[in-house]
Design a protein around this motif. Structure first.
Motif, PDB file in Angstrom:
ATOM      1  N   UNK A  13     -86.547   6.594 -35.288  1.00 36.96           N
ATOM      2  CA  UNK A  13     -87.253   6.789 -34.021  1.00 36.96           C
ATOM      3  C   UNK A  13     -87.921   8.159 -33.908  1.00 36.96           C
ATOM      4  N   UNK A  14     -87.718   9.039 -34.902  1.00 35.99           N
ATOM      5  CA  UNK A  14     -88.341  10.363 -34.837  1.00 35.99           C
ATOM      6  C   UNK A  14     -88.502  10.933 -36.240  1.00 35.99           C
ATOM      7  N   UNK A  15     -89.682  11.486 -36.506  1.00 32.34           N
ATOM      8  CA  UNK A  15     -89.974  12.070 -37.819  1.00 32.34           C
ATOM      9  C   UNK A  15     -90.811  13.338 -37.648  1.00 32.34           C
ATOM     10  N   UNK A  16     -90.822  14.163 -38.698  1.00 31.40           N
ATOM     11  CA  UNK A  16     -91.679  15.346 -38.754  1.00 31.40           C
ATOM     12  C   UNK A  16     -92.317  15.426 -40.131  1.00 31.40           C
ATOM     13  N   UNK A  17     -93.552  15.915 -40.194  1.00 33.57           N
ATOM     14  CA  UNK A  17     -94.267  16.063 -41.460  1.00 33.57           C
ATOM     15  C   UNK A  17     -94.338  17.527 -41.873  1.00 33.57           C
ATOM     16  N   UNK A  18     -94.292  17.758 -43.197  1.00 32.66           N
ATOM     17  CA  UNK A  18     -94.396  19.106 -43.760  1.00 32.66           C
ATOM     18  C   UNK A  18     -95.256  19.056 -45.019  1.00 32.66           C
ATOM     19  N   UNK A  19     -96.101  20.086 -45.206  1.00 35.37           N
ATOM     20  CA  UNK A  19     -96.989  20.138 -46.360  1.00 35.37           C
ATOM     21  C   UNK A  19     -97.011  21.550 -46.932  1.00 35.37           C
ATOM     22  N   UNK A  20     -97.309  21.657 -48.213  1.00 33.34           N
ATOM     23  CA  UNK A  20     -97.249  22.934 -48.911  1.00 33.34           C
ATOM     24  C   UNK A  20     -98.147  24.007 -48.291  1.00 33.34           C
ATOM     25  N   UNK A  21     -99.267  23.621 -47.670  1.00 30.04           N
ATOM     26  CA  UNK A  21    -100.145  24.594 -47.038  1.00 30.04           C
ATOM     27  C   UNK A  21     -99.737  24.921 -45.605  1.00 30.04           C
ATOM     28  N   UNK A  22     -98.545  24.483 -45.222  1.00 32.62           N
ATOM     29  CA  UNK A  22     -97.977  24.694 -43.888  1.00 32.62           C
ATOM     30  C   UNK A  22     -96.859  25.737 -44.009  1.00 32.62           C
TER      31      UNK A  22
END
Length: 208
Positions: free
Chosen positions: A41-50
């Motif tokens: 019901x809940x997610x977060x995204x992460x990326x190398x340029x973050x």
């Protein structure tokens, strides 16, 4: 049993995969052969340029999994005590992943897995799962939305900023199911729904 999500599902940027994981299932085959499962019901995204991403500054033994092939679990320890469960996304050699923040389990307290640490604890996930394929053969996987949840659309989701980070707070890379009472923290002004999640026998995937 609903079909498990294939590696190709995860071979896309984290900010694309994260909202599509809402309504999918986290499934674990237990020692007695029974299934433990819950609705994501809940997610977060992460990326190398973050700057909030573990792979932003450098590659190291502790974040090596995040640079690997998509479709594997990346499990790390937060504050030295809590495990957090992520799924590697996008492509190899590029740190990218989705944090599973909250899961709603049928017939259990609403907030038993309302947060990354609680989720890992309820499913018994620790560092031994790090780098493991997201696959039924490994005993822990993600399954596609069941028919009762297949119609989740943008109007059913809240997109907001991530929490528990000191950098990159402005990115709106957290998503949650608006109707769920199992979300770890709601966006400002978004009131908790009066009713519990619609998790019932009718929503139970066939074969469970």
């Amino acid at each position: 049993m609903p079909s498990h999500l294939p590696p190709s599902f995860f071979a896309r940027p984290a900010e694309v995969v994260a909202p599509e994981l809402i309504g999918c299932l986290l499934v674990k085959r237990q020692a007695d052969g029974e299934f433990l499962w819950g609705l994501i019901v809940e997610t977060e995204a992460y990326s190398q340029d973050d700057p909030a991403c573990h792979g932003y500054r450098r590659r190291s033994p502790s974040n090596e999994t995040l640079f690997g092939e998509p479709g594997r679990f990346y499990v790390y320890v937060s504050y030295g005590i809590h495990h957090c469960v992520n799924v590697v996304t996008d492509r190899a050699e590029w740190a990218n992943g989705v944090l599973l923040r909250a899961v709603a389990l049928p017939d259990e307290p609403e907030r038993v897995a309302a947060g990354p640490a609680l989720l890992a604890r309820r499913f018994g996930i620790d560092g031994r799962r790090d780098a493991q394929p997201v696959d039924p053969e490994a005993g822990l996987w993600l399954a596609a939305r069941s028919p009762g949840w297949a119609a989740i659309g943008p109007g059913d989701l809240v997109q907001t900023t991530r929490i528990g980070i000191s950098q990159g707070q402005e990115l709106p890379w957290r998503w949650y199911l608006r109707a769920s009472r199992s979300v770890s923290k709601r966006a400002r002004g978004d009131r908790t729904p009066a009713r519990a999640d619609a998790l019932s026998v009718a929503a139970l995937p066939a074969g469970f």
